[in-house]
Scaffold this motif. Structure first.
Motif, PDB file in Angstrom:
ATOM      1  N   ILE A 199     -29.149  61.596  54.932  1.00  0.00           N
ATOM      2  CA  ILE A 199     -30.052  60.522  55.330  1.00  0.00           C
ATOM      3  C   ILE A 199     -31.170  61.098  56.198  1.00  0.00           C
ATOM      4  O   ILE A 199     -30.907  61.835  57.155  1.00  0.00           O
ATOM      5  CB  ILE A 199     -29.300  59.421  56.115  1.00  0.00           C
ATOM      6  N   ALA A 200     -32.396  60.769  55.865  1.00  0.00           N
ATOM      7  CA  ALA A 200     -33.555  61.260  56.626  1.00  0.00           C
ATOM      8  C   ALA A 200     -33.661  60.484  57.934  1.00  0.00           C
ATOM      9  O   ALA A 200     -34.259  59.415  57.999  1.00  0.00           O
ATOM     10  CB  ALA A 200     -34.830  61.094  55.802  1.00  0.00           C
ATOM     11  N   SER A 201     -33.067  61.025  58.964  1.00  0.00           N
ATOM     12  CA  SER A 201     -33.103  60.378  60.269  1.00  0.00           C
ATOM     13  C   SER A 201     -33.517  61.397  61.322  1.00  0.00           C
ATOM     14  O   SER A 201     -33.554  62.604  61.074  1.00  0.00           O
ATOM     15  CB  SER A 201     -31.739  59.782  60.628  1.00  0.00           C
ATOM     16  N   SER A 202     -33.807  60.895  62.510  1.00  0.00           N
ATOM     17  CA  SER A 202     -34.303  61.752  63.592  1.00  0.00           C
ATOM     18  C   SER A 202     -33.312  62.842  63.958  1.00  0.00           C
ATOM     19  O   SER A 202     -33.700  63.890  64.503  1.00  0.00           O
ATOM     20  CB  SER A 202     -34.622  60.894  64.825  1.00  0.00           C
ATOM     21  N   GLY A 203     -32.029  62.627  63.693  1.00  0.00           N
ATOM     22  CA  GLY A 203     -31.024  63.629  64.029  1.00  0.00           C
ATOM     23  C   GLY A 203     -31.247  64.958  63.327  1.00  0.00           C
ATOM     24  O   GLY A 203     -30.808  66.012  63.812  1.00  0.00           O
ATOM     25  N   MET A 204     -31.944  64.931  62.192  1.00  0.00           N
ATOM     26  CA  MET A 204     -32.201  66.176  61.461  1.00  0.00           C
ATOM     27  C   MET A 204     -33.049  67.146  62.273  1.00  0.00           C
ATOM     28  O   MET A 204     -32.956  68.355  62.099  1.00  0.00           O
ATOM     29  CB  MET A 204     -32.896  65.870  60.134  1.00  0.00           C
ATOM     30  N   ASP A 205     -33.880  66.605  63.136  1.00  0.00           N
ATOM     31  CA  ASP A 205     -34.768  67.459  63.922  1.00  0.00           C
ATOM     32  C   ASP A 205     -34.062  68.138  65.089  1.00  0.00           C
ATOM     33  O   ASP A 205     -34.657  68.966  65.775  1.00  0.00           O
ATOM     34  CB  ASP A 205     -35.956  66.640  64.444  1.00  0.00           C
ATOM     35  N   THR A 206     -32.798  67.791  65.320  1.00  0.00           N
ATOM     36  CA  THR A 206     -32.062  68.375  66.446  1.00  0.00           C
ATOM     37  C   THR A 206     -31.311  69.642  66.044  1.00  0.00           C
ATOM     38  O   THR A 206     -30.784  70.341  66.909  1.00  0.00           O
ATOM     39  CB  THR A 206     -31.062  67.366  67.030  1.00  0.00           C
ATOM     40  N   TYR A 207     -31.247  69.935  64.748  1.00  0.00           N
ATOM     41  CA  TYR A 207     -30.493  71.098  64.290  1.00  0.00           C
ATOM     42  C   TYR A 207     -31.292  72.387  64.472  1.00  0.00           C
ATOM     43  O   TYR A 207     -32.528  72.365  64.495  1.00  0.00           O
ATOM     44  CB  TYR A 207     -30.111  70.928  62.815  1.00  0.00           C
ATOM     45  N   GLY A 228     -31.685  59.857  51.494  1.00  0.00           N
ATOM     46  CA  GLY A 228     -31.600  58.425  51.756  1.00  0.00           C
ATOM     47  C   GLY A 228     -32.354  58.053  53.016  1.00  0.00           C
ATOM     48  O   GLY A 228     -32.778  58.913  53.796  1.00  0.00           O
ATOM     49  N   LEU A 229     -32.532  56.761  53.216  1.00  0.00           N
ATOM     50  CA  LEU A 229     -33.204  56.245  54.397  1.00  0.00           C
ATOM     51  C   LEU A 229     -32.208  55.508  55.285  1.00  0.00           C
ATOM     52  O   LEU A 229     -31.200  54.977  54.810  1.00  0.00           O
ATOM     53  CB  LEU A 229     -34.328  55.287  53.999  1.00  0.00           C
ATOM     54  N   GLU A 230     -32.508  55.469  56.577  1.00  0.00           N
ATOM     55  CA  GLU A 230     -31.644  54.735  57.511  1.00  0.00           C
ATOM     56  C   GLU A 230     -31.451  53.293  57.057  1.00  0.00           C
ATOM     57  O   GLU A 230     -30.346  52.742  57.149  1.00  0.00           O
ATOM     58  CB  GLU A 230     -32.271  54.762  58.901  1.00  0.00           C
ATOM     59  N   GLY A 257     -26.619  58.805  47.040  1.00  0.00           N
ATOM     60  CA  GLY A 257     -27.412  59.231  45.893  1.00  0.00           C
ATOM     61  C   GLY A 257     -26.626  59.994  44.847  1.00  0.00           C
ATOM     62  O   GLY A 257     -27.202  60.735  44.053  1.00  0.00           O
ATOM     63  N   ALA A 258     -25.306  59.821  44.838  1.00  0.00           N
ATOM     64  CA  ALA A 258     -24.394  60.500  43.898  1.00  0.00           C
ATOM     65  C   ALA A 258     -24.273  61.990  44.165  1.00  0.00           C
ATOM     66  O   ALA A 258     -23.854  62.749  43.283  1.00  0.00           O
ATOM     67  CB  ALA A 258     -24.808  60.253  42.440  1.00  0.00           C
ATOM     68  N   ALA A 259     -24.588  62.434  45.383  1.00  0.00           N
ATOM     69  CA  ALA A 259     -24.505  63.867  45.699  1.00  0.00           C
ATOM     70  C   ALA A 259     -23.129  64.472  45.388  1.00  0.00           C
ATOM     71  O   ALA A 259     -23.054  65.573  44.828  1.00  0.00           O
ATOM     72  CB  ALA A 259     -24.877  64.100  47.166  1.00  0.00           C
ATOM     73  N   PRO A 260     -22.004  63.805  45.712  1.00  0.00           N
ATOM     74  CA  PRO A 260     -20.713  64.423  45.421  1.00  0.00           C
ATOM     75  C   PRO A 260     -20.427  64.541  43.921  1.00  0.00           C
ATOM     76  O   PRO A 260     -19.494  65.251  43.527  1.00  0.00           O
ATOM     77  CB  PRO A 260     -19.701  63.475  46.094  1.00  0.00           C
ATOM     78  N   ASN A 261     -21.192  63.845  43.095  1.00  0.00           N
ATOM     79  CA  ASN A 261     -20.957  63.871  41.659  1.00  0.00           C
ATOM     80  C   ASN A 261     -21.752  64.942  40.931  1.00  0.00           C
ATOM     81  O   ASN A 261     -21.613  65.124  39.722  1.00  0.00           O
ATOM     82  CB  ASN A 261     -21.283  62.498  41.060  1.00  0.00           C
ATOM     83  N   ALA A 262     -22.631  65.638  41.667  1.00  0.00           N
ATOM     84  CA  ALA A 262     -23.404  66.714  41.051  1.00  0.00           C
ATOM     85  C   ALA A 262     -22.453  67.831  40.604  1.00  0.00           C
ATOM     86  O   ALA A 262     -21.480  68.144  41.280  1.00  0.00           O
ATOM     87  CB  ALA A 262     -24.442  67.242  42.033  1.00  0.00           C
ATOM     88  N   ALA A 276     -37.378  54.436  46.852  1.00  0.00           N
ATOM     89  CA  ALA A 276     -36.643  54.082  48.066  1.00  0.00           C
ATOM     90  C   ALA A 276     -37.075  52.701  48.536  1.00  0.00           C
ATOM     91  O   ALA A 276     -38.190  52.250  48.242  1.00  0.00           O
ATOM     92  CB  ALA A 276     -36.904  55.104  49.158  1.00  0.00           C
ATOM     93  N   PHE A 277     -36.194  52.017  49.246  1.00  0.00           N
ATOM     94  CA  PHE A 277     -36.549  50.727  49.839  1.00  0.00           C
ATOM     95  C   PHE A 277     -36.510  50.885  51.350  1.00  0.00           C
ATOM     96  O   PHE A 277     -35.453  50.872  51.959  1.00  0.00           O
ATOM     97  CB  PHE A 277     -35.597  49.624  49.392  1.00  0.00           C
TER      98      PHE A 277
END
Length: 300
Positions: A199-207, A228-230, A257-262, A276-277
Motif C-alpha cells: 500500500i502506498a502510504s507515508s510509512g514507505m518513506d521511513t525505510y 494499493g491506496l490507503e 492486487g493478487a500479489a500472492p497469486n503471481a 485506482a479509486f
C-alpha cells in the motif's frame, strides 16, 4: 471544501463509536477520516499525541463529529486497560474496534536480535490482542446480542512467508489465527482480519534506502500492476463495520492486487494497471513513489 468521497451512504455510522488504533498516520488516519465522514464518533489511539491532534484537526474541518485522543503504547498491558477505560468514560460505549496499530523493520531472519523479534511481535500481535481483549471484556461482553459490534484486525500479505520481515510475518499470522479463534469464542461480536498488500502510504518513506529501491519496483510483481491506496483498505474496514457485513466473521479479506497469486512461470499482469479509486481527499503519494515515477518518466 473537499472531504472524503466514501462510496458508503452518509450517516451510516451516526450514533456509533469507533476506536482506531494507529490513528495518527497511514491507513489508520485514512480510515478515521472515512468513518468520521459517515457520522461516527472516534477514539483515536496512538503513541504520539501530536500526530493524533493533527488528524483530529483535519477531521474537524469537514466533519462535526466527536473525536477523542488517547496516547497509549499498545505493547503495555496496563496502559491498554487504562486507555480502554478512558475511552468508555469519554464515549460511554464502543461499537467497533479497528485494530490497526503496528510496525516492523526490514531484516533477514538470521540478523534479527531477540529484542528486535520481541518488539515486532509485541507491536503486531500482543498489542492487538491486548486492545481486542480489553474492548471485549470492558464493554462488548456486557452487551452481547444487544447490537452489532465488530473487531477488525489489520494483518499483512504474509502468505507463503514474509522474507525480509519474518518477525512481522510470524506476528501477523498469529493475529489471523487469533481473529479466527475470537470469532468463535466472542460471538456474536464479529471478528475479522484485513490483509493489505503493498500500500502506498507515508510509512514507505521511513525505510532505509535499500528497502526503498525494492519498493520502487514492487508494482511489477503485482498482477494489477500498481500499489494499493490507503483508501482501498479503509473502504474494506468500513464495510466490515457496516450492517452489510453482519454475517461475516472469522474471515480475512485480502487487499493486495493478487500479489500472492503471481507465479514465476507466468508473466505478471499485462503491463497495464487497473484504475485506482482514491476517495481520500488528503491522500498523498509517498516520496519514494514520486521518485520512482520521475525516474521512469525520465527514462521513457
Amino acid at each position: 471544501m473537499n472531504r472524503f468521497n466514501s462510496v458508503f451512504r452518509a450517516g451510516l455510522f451516526d450514533g456509533q463509536v469507533v476506536v482506531v488504533t494507529g490513528g495518527g498516520s497511514g491507513i489508520g488516519r485514512c480510515t478515521a477520516h472515512e468513518l468520521a465522514s459517515l457520522g461516527a464518533s472516534l477514539a483515536l489511539v496512538g503513541r504520539k499525541l501530536e500526530k493524533l491532534e493533527k488528524v483530529r484537526d483535519e477531521i474537524a474541518q469537514t466533519c462535526p463529529v466527536k473525536v477523542s485522543l488517547h496516547t497509549c503504547d499498545i505493547r503495555e498491558e496496563e496502559q491498554v486497560k487504562t486507555t480502554v477505560a478512558g475511552i468508555l468514560a469519554e464515549h460511554g460505549k464502543i461499537d467497533h474496534l479497528i485494530n490497526n496499530a503496528g510496525g516492523q523493520f526490514p531484516s533477514p531472519l538470521n540478523m534479527i536480535s531477540g529484542k528486535g523479534w520481541e518488539t515486532v511481535v509485541r507491536n503486531n500481535l500482543t498489542g492487538g490482542f491486548f486492545m481486542a481483549r480489553e474492548v471485549f471484556n470492558q464493554h462488548m461482553m456486557l452487551h452481547l446480542g444487544q447490537k452489532d459490534m465488530s473487531i477488525s484486525n489489520i494483518i499483512a500479505d504474509m502468505w507463503n512467508g514474509m522474507s525480509g520481515m519474518g518477525h512481522s510475518g510470524a506476528a501477523r499470522a498469529g493475529m489471523l489465527n487469533f481473529s479466527e479463534t475470537a470469532s468463535n469464542e466472542w460471538a456474536p461480536v464479529r471478528v475479522n482480519a484485513v490483509a493489505p498488500g503493498f500500500i502506498a502510504s507515508s510509512g514507505m518513506d521511513t525505510y532505509p534506502e535499500p528497502m526503498k529501491l525494492t519498493i520502487m519496483e514492487l508494482d511489477k510483481t503485482i498482477p494489477l500492476q500498481r500499489l494499493g491506496l490507503e483508501a482501498e483498505v479503509s473502504s474494506v474496514l468500513t464495510f466490515l463495520a457496516s450492517p452489510a457485513a453482519s454475517f461475516i466473521s472469522g474471515s480475512c479479506i485480502r487487499v493486495d492486487g493478487a500479489a500472492p497469486n503471481a507465479r514465476r512461470i507466468w508473466q505478471v499482469g499485462t503491463g497495464k494497471a487497473n484504475p485506482a479509486f482514491n476517495s481520500f481527499h488528503l491522500g498523498g503519494v509517498p516520496e519514494v513513489i514520486q521518485r520512482r515515477d520521475a525516474q521512469r518518466n525520465k527514462g521513457g
